[in-house]
Structure formats: C-alpha cells, structure tokens
Write an enzyme that holds these catalytic residues in place. Structure first.
Site, short mmCIF file in Angstrom:
data_model
loop_
_atom_site.label_atom_id
_atom_site.label_comp_id
_atom_site.label_asym_id
_atom_site.label_seq_id
_atom_site.Cartn_x
_atom_site.Cartn_y
_atom_site.Cartn_z
N PHE B 120 0.66 -1.48 -0.06
CA PHE B 120 0.10 0.06 0.16
C PHE B 120 0.72 1.48 0.23
O PHE B 120 1.91 0.99 0.95
CB PHE B 120 -0.86 -0.03 1.58
CG PHE B 120 -1.43 1.09 1.38
CD1 PHE B 120 -2.53 1.50 0.30
CD2 PHE B 120 -1.97 2.11 2.30
CE1 PHE B 120 -3.48 2.78 0.64
CE2 PHE B 120 -2.04 3.25 2.64
CZ PHE B 120 -3.32 3.21 1.35
N GLN B 121 0.57 2.09 -1.41
CA GLN B 121 1.06 3.38 -1.37
C GLN B 121 2.85 3.10 -0.87
O GLN B 121 3.90 3.83 -1.14
CB GLN B 121 1.17 4.96 -0.20
CG GLN B 121 -0.22 4.64 0.32
CD GLN B 121 -0.37 6.12 1.14
OE1 GLN B 121 -0.14 6.07 2.17
NE2 GLN B 121 -0.99 7.14 0.68
N MET B 486 -0.38 32.70 -23.12
CA MET B 486 0.34 32.07 -23.69
C MET B 486 0.59 31.41 -25.04
O MET B 486 0.56 30.50 -26.27
CB MET B 486 1.95 31.80 -22.97
CG MET B 486 3.07 31.90 -24.16
SD MET B 486 3.62 33.67 -24.76
CE MET B 486 5.16 34.11 -23.35
#
Lengths: 180, 591
Positions: B120-121, B486
């Site tokens: 996880f993560q 731009m």
C-alpha cells in the site's frame, strides 16, 4: 529551410557520427548502472555495447565500458554528463587516447553435418576460436577479439548452420604501464 | 562496552532526521504527513527547533521549499510520505533540477521487507526520481542514515546546486542506530566539483575583453546561486569595464535594473537592444548561464561574429548548445574575482563609445512599447503600476508561467538578487503561489507578491489555505485575461487563430474564492482604479487574491519568432496582422 510553426527551433544537424569507447569508473552502489543507462536513454544517446563488472571489490569499484555513437559535440556531452554523476570517479575516452585495446568474447553455436562441420572447424582454427562444447551435430565455439573480428567470424558461420550467439560486449584497457 | 542507552548519539532513524535538519541549520520545512512518515512527524511534534509548514498538496511543499531556497540562498527542505506523496514531488524536483535550486526532499517508504511487493502506497521512489534529482538515496540501514543525510545536504548545496531525495523506509525510521554530526568523510570521494578557474583561460579571457570593440556581458542564474560575492563582483566588473550587460530570466537582479549599463533581459521575449547587442557583439562574456534555446534563437545564426567566453561550474554546460572559444570551469564568484584582478592590471582599456552609440539607437526603438488605454487595463500597465507602488519596499516577486511571467520580467525592475522567483527551465504553471508561501515563511515581514495568470494560479490554488493557516500575507496578483494567454498567443500566431481549449469558460469568482479561504479578495476593472486597489492590497496584512481584469487578447512582444535569429525580432509596432503572418510563415505545426 521551411520551418514548421512551432515553439521550438527545429534544426537539422549534419555533423557526421563517430563511434567512441568510454571507460567509466564508478562506485559500485545500488542503482549506479540504472543511473548510467537512464542518462543515455533520457538524453537520447546511443549505446552500441555495454559491459559492466566490479573490478576492485574491496574499494567497491566497478568499471563500465560503453561503446556509443554520436556527433563530436554529443560525444563530448556524454562524457561530461557521465562525469558529473555523483558516484562516477572517472571517464576516459579510450578512442580519443588512441592507445587502447578492445576485446569482446562471443560463444557461437553452429549446427551441421558433413562438409559444413569440417569447414566450421577449419575457420575456427583460422580465427583462433576454441571448441568448448560438441555433439555429433553441433559445436559451440568461443572466440575472443575486437568487435570487427567477431562480426566477421559470425558472418562466416551463418551459411554453415549458425544457431545462436552470446556476446559479452566490449571491454577496453589502455596500453602501457599507467592505469585509468 | 559502554551503556548505549545513555549515549546521546543513539537514537531512532526518525530522530536522526530531525537532528540532522537541526545540525544543518534548517529552521523551516514544508511537508505533508502520511503512513510512511508518521515516526518522523512524531519527532517533529516533540521539538520546537524546526518549524513544519503543513501544505495542502505535496507539489506545494516542493515549490514552497524552492521559493524558500531561492529567496534565502539556503537549501529548501520538503518532507513527504511514500507513494503518492513522492510522485507528487516529481514536478518540484524536476523544476529545481532545471533551475539549479538546492532542495532536500525526505520521503517515507514502505518497510524494507515490503519493498517490491506492491505494498500500500509503495512506489519505486528512487527509480522515479533518479532522472529528476542531482542524486538520490534509498537508506536500508539506520546506521547509514546520518552519513546519507549529511551527504544529501552537501550534494544539494555544492557545485551546481540541485535537488536531492532521501528515501527512508518506515522500519529504518523506527530502528535505533548511531548518529554522528556532519563531517567531511560523509561525501562520495567521486564527487568534487571544481570551483577555481584555470589561470591560463582567465588570461585568455581578459585579453579578449581588453581588446573588445563591441563587448557584452550575458549573465545568468549561476551568479545568483554563487552568492552575494559573485553579484558584487559582477557589478564591479561592469563598472570597471563599462560594458553593457544583459541577463537571462533566471539572472534578473544580479545587476540592478536601474544600472546605466543594463540592457534588459535577452531571449525570446527580451528587449530589442539586448538581443541586437548579443547578435552584433565581437566579445561575449557568459557568466553562469547556459545558452538555453529560449535565449539563443536559431543556433546557427546566434551571435555569428563573436568570440565567446563561458564561465560555468558545470562542465556539461560548456559547448552543449553553442561552441565557445574560452570555456572557464569553476565557481563564477571565484572566476569573476580573478578576471577583475587581471583586467585591472591590464594597461589597455577598451574604447567602446561607438558601440554604446549603436546600442542607444537600438534602445530608441522602444521595444517594450504598448498602447495604454483608459477603458481597459493593459497587463503591462498593471505590472508597471505594481512596480511603482512597491518601489523602495522590501519586495519579493514570484510568478507562474506564461504571458504574465514575461511581462513581469520585462516591466518589473529588480535591484537585488534573490528577489525574483520564477520557474524558468521547466516552466511550471502553479509554481508561483506555493513559492510565495515559502518566500513569506523565510521573510515574514517582507512584501511577497505572486504575479499570476488566471489559468496558472488555479493549478495550486489550494495553498491559499496554507497561507491563511500560517498567517502568511502573500499577495496573489492575477492578470486575469480569461485565457491561457501564452497558449492563445501561439495559437493566434502559429495555428490560424484556432483557439483550441485555451479559453477558461468557467473561471471562479476570485473575490469569493479568497473569502472562502479566509483571505481577502479585490477585483479591479478600470485603469483609473488600479493604483488605489494596489495600495489596498499592499496595506492588507492577510493573504490577498487580486483579480486584475486585463485586456483579453493582448500579446507579449517583442519576440523572436521560431526559427529566427536575434536580429529578426518582431517588435510591437510591427506586429500588425500582416507582418505577424509573414514572420510566422511556415508549414503546418508538427510539434
């Protein structure tokens, strides 16, 4: 030059490419090879051949030999980009020194019978390739030399029943008493 | 064996991280907590030497740390968790790498036994950040942590500065080991940036400078990175030689904009006089700049008749884009000192009166001209008004990216270095607001203004919440033209005015938005109300969103069209439809 409308300046470069062999002495730490290869892919440089192994285990030093092609300006960039990486000790352009020896090892498997077999052995002898495995219908040859010699040998083996080739890539070292 | 429990250098990895920050003089860090950095946050909670600023998104932490670094000259520090925390740092790390900003990022990682498990993560943080850091480390043993942290600070701040990342698995943060204070041996023996310039090269450079008839000094961010001494020496060199000086976007402020030898910024949106001087010069002294493609225009037509001297600390910057005649590798402060010394001893002094007369003619073209209006605020006018209102104040400017950034560079005069924070190399929209947060943390009593565009500012708008939480009175000065200006300009000039997805159909009400965050919103439409509104913005001691409604279709000029050289600039008075179409004539867009 008909410039396409773009925020970038698009230019054709016409400098001829050169092939250079670089020896790179690095700290052998996790990820160091990924850093070097990532530099080449990330900046669009070519790798023709790559050989890497730890050479001084006590000092954790590895030597990477890279054969690359590019314009003289790109080759110069590659050397500087390598040299500024934190774990890189030294970069030596072996081609520029003109005093280097380059070797590559290949194992070449050839399958065939009769006259082809005899011819393969005869050519092996001429190229100083050794037989390191044999069956009644095949040989594995070991050949050492510079890249051109190995290419030439492989080309000769092709009509004689070439099955496969395994090559190490180029290792290079300078002539004379000094180290890199 | 000594009793380890009483050894003050025995501590957990998490404690080592905080201790190392203190040992390196860090007083403020920017971060966001998460599972893999909880032990570090626990240590932060129990001390008061390092102040932690909680951002709203990790990208904000990175840009805030960049703003902090650029306005102080000290390294910025960010702390993020594993997985998304680390991936959200990729943009600021890349930004810092491109602009040579010293940044130390500490990221949490899943415990070592879970690495490679798709935990996880989890993400391959060192793999992902390898190409966008100067160097990075994954620390697998708590006893390596002190050495790595000290090395990280050294690498980030020495040589050509840049971002570094230290990835620390959670079990390493919990584990106890031995800490040691910073020492010399903490650094890779293979890393030794060169600082002293080669004496022969310096003599060659001075010989060129002394015999120059049409010289120019072109300075960059390297002068500012090198520190106050380099700035001082650069100014002295200009004084002693009498040479004209221009600068890149990154180098603004090293030489004062009010200085008599100042030509303005060079490059794609630089002044006519700066670019013409570069094109026609016979000797160019490049100090701490890198011949970037926004600077050179067409490479094969770049300053064709000049001898070029290039001072840079990074050998890979030499001959990368432009072949130079006298490269000098080293720290530009050091080298400028040596050049000055040799130059002063030189008997021959260059006579460049005729050159200055030529430059005066170019200046007279007034390349920053724009038509003022009583009906609608011109963006250039807004920046000029802001500049006038802040003159003499202790002001720091950050920007986002786009037209407003170029107008800020053109119309806001910088007198000192470290006052101008902008994303030059990477061109990161969303840089300015969090950078302003970082600048204000470093300079609590100063006036910090983010000159922004309506599109850019929405990319990191959430950091308004950070500003409100820490009572950071940053001013977000939005030039609101309702376009990605731009992008729209390029579409008009290059893509048949097909304005594909560059109009913001649904802008928020910035005044209400400011109020929702707990800040102050100001909106102004009429040129007559502008000065008063700016005064109000400055006097408010809270974060302000200043919604400055400007002319929607104004273009940023002068400019070097693509594929053109410095002497083929398009000036504002020429920029009617026909001339523009001609200057940009070409095939269909390929890139």
């Amino acid at each position: 030059m008909n410039q396409p409308a773009s925020a970038y300046f698009i230019e054709d470069r016409h400098d001829p490419n050169e092939t250079h062999t670089l020896s790179v002495l690095v700290q052998n730490e996790p990820g160091v090879l990924a850093r070097v290869i990532g530099l080449f892919s990330g900046r669009g440089y070519n790798i023709e051949s790559l050989t890497v192994s730890e050479t001084e285990s006590q000092k954790h030093l590895s030597r990477i030999t890279i054969v690359t092609t590019g314009t003289p300006m790109v080759i110069e960039q590659i050397k500087h980009q390598l040299d500024r990486m934190i774990p890189v000790y030294r970069v030596v352009d072996m081609t520029q020194t003109k005093r280097s020896i380059e070797r590559e090892l290949a194992m070449v498997k050839v399958r065939g019978q009769g006259e082809h077999r005899v011819e393969a052995l005869r050519l092996a002898d001429a190229f100083r390739a050794r037989v390191i495995d044999a069956t009644t219908e095949s040989f594995v040859f070991e050949i050492t030399g510079n890249t051109d010699k190995i290419n030439q040998y492989i080309d000769l083996m092709r009509p004689l029943g070439l099955v496969e080739v395994s090559r190490t890539g180029v290792a290079a070292i300078g002539r004379g008493p000094e180290g890199m | 064996m000594s009793d380890k429990s009483h050894d003050p250098n025995q501590m957990t990895g998490a404690a080592m991280i905080v201790r190392a920050l203190i040992d390196h003089g860090v007083t403020d860090i920017f971060g966001y907590p998460g599972g893999a950095v909880l032990p570090i946050y626990d240590e932060i909670f129990q001390q008061s030497e390092v102040q932690h600023i909680l951002v709203r998104h990790e990208q904000g932490a990175g840009h805030a740390a960049e703003g902090y670094a650029r306005s102080t000259g000290k390294p910025g520090v960010a702390l993020v968790t594993s997985g998304p925390g680390a991936t959200n740092m990729v943009t600021p790390l890349t930004d810092a790498l491109m602009d040579s900003i010293p940044l130390v990022c500490i990221s949490g990682q899943v415990p070592t036994h879970l690495i490679g498990n798709d935990a996880f993560q989890e993400c391959d943080t060192v793999g992902i950040t390898r190409p966008c850091t100067k160097h990075n480390w994954l620390v697998r043993d708590v006893n390596d942590l002190a050495k790595v942290l000290h090395e990280a600070f050294y690498v980030a701040t020495s040589g050509r500065p840049g971002p570094v990342l230290v990835d620390v698995p959670k079990d390493v943060q919990f584990a106890t080991g031995t800490y040691h204070p910073p020492r010399k041996s903490d650094v890779h023996r293979s890393y030794a940036p060169r600082v002293k310039g080669d004496a022969t090269q310096i003599r060659k450079a001075v010989a060129l400078l002394a015999n120059a008839k049409r010289p120019v000094i072109y300075s960059g961010g390297g002068v500012i990175n090198s520190g106050p001494e380099a700035t001082k020496l650069l100014r002295e060199l200009v004084e002693v030689t009498g040479f004209p000086i221009t600068s890149t976007l990154m180098g603004l402020g090293a030489y004062p904009a009010s200085g008599k030898n100042w030509l303005g910024m060079l490059g794609m949106h630089g002044t006519y006089e700066a670019n013409m001087t570069m094109h026609d010069c016979d000797v160019m002294l490049c100090v701490g700049a890198r011949f970037d493609d926004r600077i050179t225009g067409r490479v094969d037509a770049f300053s064709p008749g000049s001898k070029k001297i290039h001072i840079d600390i990074d050998p890979s910057s030499i001959n990368k884009n432009i072949r130079v005649d006298v490269p000098i590798i080293g720290d530009c402060g050091n080298i400028l000192g040596d050049i000055l010394q040799v130059f002063k001893a030189e008997t021959k002094k260059p006579d460049i009166k005729a050159w200055w007369q030529q430059i005066a003619q170019w200046r007279a073209r007034n390349s920053l001209y724009y038509r003022k209006s009583n009906e609608v605020i011109l963006p250039q006018h807004a920046i000029q008004s802001l500049f006038e209102a802040t003159r003499g104040r202790d002001t720091y400017i950050t920007t986002e990216v786009g037209q407003h950034q170029m107008w800020a560079a053109q119309f806001f005069g910088f007198e000192e270095p470290h006052r101008w924070m902008t994303s030059g190399g990477l061109g990161t929209m969303g840089y300015g607001l969090p950078a302003a947060v970082g600048v204000q943390v470093a300079h609590p009593d100063s006036l910090v203004i983010d000159i922004a565009g309506d599109a850019s500012v929405q990319m990191t708008m959430q950091e308004m919440s950070t500003a409100v939480q820490y009572e950071l009175p940053i001013k977000i000065f939005i030039l609101n033209n309702q376009y990605m200006g731009m992008v729209r300009q390029w579409q008009q000039l290059l893509h048949g005015n097909r304005l594909s997805h560059s109009y913001s159909e649904a802008l928020p009400d910035f005044v209400k938005l400011a109020e929702a965050y707990g800040g102050v919103g100001i909106q102004v439409h009429k040129p007559g109300d502008l000065d008063g509104a700016i005064q109000e913005m400055i006097s408010v001691k809270r974060p302000v969103l200043f919604d400055c409604r400007v002319a929607a279709l104004e273009n940023c000029f002068p400019m070097i069209p693509s594929g053109k050289a410095h002497n083929e600039m398009l000036l504002p008075e020429q920029a009617n439809d026909e001339a523009t179409a001609k200057a940009f004539a070409g095939g269909k867009a390929l890139v």
